[in-house]
Design a protein around this motif. Structure first.
Motif, short mmCIF file in Angstrom:
data_model
loop_
_atom_site.label_atom_id
_atom_site.label_comp_id
_atom_site.label_asym_id
_atom_site.label_seq_id
_atom_site.Cartn_x
_atom_site.Cartn_y
_atom_site.Cartn_z
N GLU A 29 -11.72 -10.32 -4.94
CA GLU A 29 -12.47 -9.73 -6.04
C GLU A 29 -13.57 -10.66 -6.54
O GLU A 29 -14.68 -10.22 -6.84
CB GLU A 29 -11.53 -9.36 -7.19
N ALA A 30 -13.27 -11.96 -6.60
CA ALA A 30 -14.28 -12.93 -7.05
C ALA A 30 -15.47 -12.99 -6.10
O ALA A 30 -16.57 -13.36 -6.51
CB ALA A 30 -13.64 -14.32 -7.18
N ARG A 31 -15.26 -12.59 -4.86
CA ARG A 31 -16.34 -12.57 -3.86
C ARG A 31 -17.05 -11.22 -3.81
O ARG A 31 -17.84 -10.97 -2.92
CB ARG A 31 -15.78 -12.95 -2.50
N GLY A 32 -16.76 -10.36 -4.78
CA GLY A 32 -17.52 -9.13 -4.93
C GLY A 32 -16.93 -7.88 -4.29
O GLY A 32 -17.63 -6.87 -4.18
N PHE A 33 -15.68 -7.92 -3.88
CA PHE A 33 -15.05 -6.76 -3.27
C PHE A 33 -14.04 -6.16 -4.22
O PHE A 33 -13.36 -6.88 -4.94
CB PHE A 33 -14.38 -7.14 -1.95
N GLU A 34 -13.94 -4.84 -4.20
CA GLU A 34 -12.96 -4.17 -5.05
C GLU A 34 -11.85 -3.61 -4.18
O GLU A 34 -12.05 -3.35 -2.99
CB GLU A 34 -13.62 -3.04 -5.84
N GLY A 35 -10.71 -3.44 -4.78
CA GLY A 35 -9.61 -2.87 -4.02
C GLY A 35 -8.28 -3.29 -4.58
O GLY A 35 -8.17 -3.67 -5.75
N ARG A 36 -7.31 -3.22 -3.72
CA ARG A 36 -5.95 -3.63 -4.09
C ARG A 36 -5.33 -4.34 -2.91
O ARG A 36 -5.81 -4.21 -1.77
CB ARG A 36 -5.13 -2.44 -4.57
N PRO A 37 -4.28 -5.11 -3.14
CA PRO A 37 -3.71 -5.89 -2.05
C PRO A 37 -3.32 -5.06 -0.82
O PRO A 37 -3.40 -5.57 0.31
CB PRO A 37 -2.48 -6.53 -2.69
N ALA A 38 -2.97 -3.80 -1.00
CA ALA A 38 -2.60 -2.97 0.15
C ALA A 38 -3.73 -2.88 1.17
O ALA A 38 -3.48 -2.72 2.37
CB ALA A 38 -2.20 -1.57 -0.31
N TYR A 39 -4.98 -3.01 0.72
CA TYR A 39 -6.10 -2.96 1.66
C TYR A 39 -5.96 -4.06 2.71
O TYR A 39 -6.17 -3.83 3.89
CB TYR A 39 -7.43 -3.14 0.94
N GLY A 40 -5.65 -5.25 2.26
CA GLY A 40 -5.53 -6.38 3.18
C GLY A 40 -4.43 -6.17 4.21
O GLY A 40 -4.59 -6.53 5.37
N ALA A 66 0.79 9.14 3.42
CA ALA A 66 0.40 8.00 2.58
C ALA A 66 -0.67 7.16 3.26
O ALA A 66 -1.63 6.72 2.63
CB ALA A 66 1.61 7.15 2.24
N ALA A 67 -0.50 6.93 4.57
CA ALA A 67 -1.50 6.16 5.32
C ALA A 67 -2.83 6.91 5.34
O ALA A 67 -3.90 6.30 5.21
CB ALA A 67 -1.01 5.88 6.74
N SER A 68 -2.78 8.21 5.49
CA SER A 68 -4.00 9.02 5.50
C SER A 68 -4.72 8.94 4.16
O SER A 68 -5.95 8.84 4.10
CB SER A 68 -3.66 10.47 5.85
N GLN A 69 -3.97 8.97 3.07
CA GLN A 69 -4.57 8.83 1.74
C GLN A 69 -5.22 7.47 1.57
O GLN A 69 -6.31 7.35 1.01
CB GLN A 69 -3.52 9.06 0.65
N LEU A 70 -4.56 6.43 2.08
CA LEU A 70 -5.14 5.09 2.01
C LEU A 70 -6.43 5.03 2.83
O LEU A 70 -7.43 4.47 2.37
CB LEU A 70 -4.14 4.04 2.51
N VAL A 71 -6.42 5.62 4.02
CA VAL A 71 -7.63 5.64 4.85
C VAL A 71 -8.75 6.38 4.14
O VAL A 71 -9.90 5.91 4.12
CB VAL A 71 -7.34 6.25 6.24
N ASP A 72 -8.45 7.52 3.51
CA ASP A 72 -9.47 8.24 2.75
C ASP A 72 -10.09 7.35 1.68
O ASP A 72 -11.32 7.33 1.50
CB ASP A 72 -8.87 9.49 2.08
N GLU A 73 -9.25 6.59 0.99
CA GLU A 73 -9.72 5.67 -0.05
C GLU A 73 -10.61 4.57 0.55
O GLU A 73 -11.67 4.25 0.01
CB GLU A 73 -8.51 5.06 -0.75
N LEU A 74 -10.18 4.03 1.67
CA LEU A 74 -10.95 2.96 2.33
C LEU A 74 -12.28 3.49 2.86
O LEU A 74 -13.30 2.77 2.82
CB LEU A 74 -10.13 2.34 3.46
N VAL A 75 -12.31 4.74 3.34
CA VAL A 75 -13.56 5.35 3.79
C VAL A 75 -14.50 5.51 2.60
O VAL A 75 -15.69 5.16 2.69
CB VAL A 75 -13.29 6.71 4.49
N ARG A 76 -14.00 6.03 1.48
CA ARG A 76 -14.84 6.22 0.29
C ARG A 76 -15.45 4.92 -0.19
O ARG A 76 -16.58 4.89 -0.67
CB ARG A 76 -14.02 6.84 -0.84
N LYS A 77 -14.71 3.83 -0.06
CA LYS A 77 -15.21 2.52 -0.52
C LYS A 77 -16.06 1.82 0.53
O LYS A 77 -16.59 0.74 0.29
CB LYS A 77 -14.04 1.64 -0.95
N GLY A 78 -16.17 2.41 1.72
CA GLY A 78 -17.04 1.85 2.75
C GLY A 78 -16.43 0.75 3.58
O GLY A 78 -17.13 0.05 4.30
#
Length: 147
Positions: A29-40, A66-78
């Protein structure tokens, strides 16, 4: 080892893992990325060659939905994109975008900072020995989020 010692070791390992996850997240986050630990945790499966939603679900220990929902979120965030799967016309391959790779590099930098601090506290040799011992205990993971 007594039960109380085993419990103390368990608590220390869980606290170290939780603290490491949080410090990496804060560093990302300090390096300018948003998200949650699950992304990593997802990124570790998507790098280097991508994965299907089914592969990702298995890696994360969640349902395909659940994985599909996470992928949708990751797609939206680029962070990821869906591409045709080269070996299966029915499947889509989920791959990191350049933004996803940049976020991954930010996580690596944040993790390295934490490990350097461990080295200052314990000494480089002790950290190297810790790594080797942990790899003997859990050589291949899996590395999954705690939801």
């Amino acid at each position: 080892m007594q039960n109380s010692e085993a419990l103390a070791l368990t608590a220390a390992l869980l606290a170290a893992a939780s603290g490491l996850t949080q410090r990496i997240h804060d560093g990302v986050e300090a390096r300018g990325f948003e998200g949650r630990p699950a992304y990593g945790f997802a990124f570790t499966r998507l790098a280097p060659d991508g994965a299907t939603v089914t592969d990702l679900a298995t890696h994360l220990g969640v349902t395909k939905q659940a994985a599909s929902q996470l992928v949708d979120e990751l797609v939206r965030k680029g962070y990821v994109e869906r591409r045709p799967h080269p070996g299966d016309a029915r499947a889509r391959l989920i791959v990191l975008t350049e933004r996803g790779w940049a976020c991954t590099r930010a996580a690596e930098e944040a993790a390295a900072e934490v490990v350097r601090e461990w080295g200052e506290l314990l000494g480089e040799g002790q950290v190297r020995e810790l790594r080797e011992n942990l790899l003997r205990i859990a050589p291949y993971g899996p590395i999954r989020p705690t939801w």
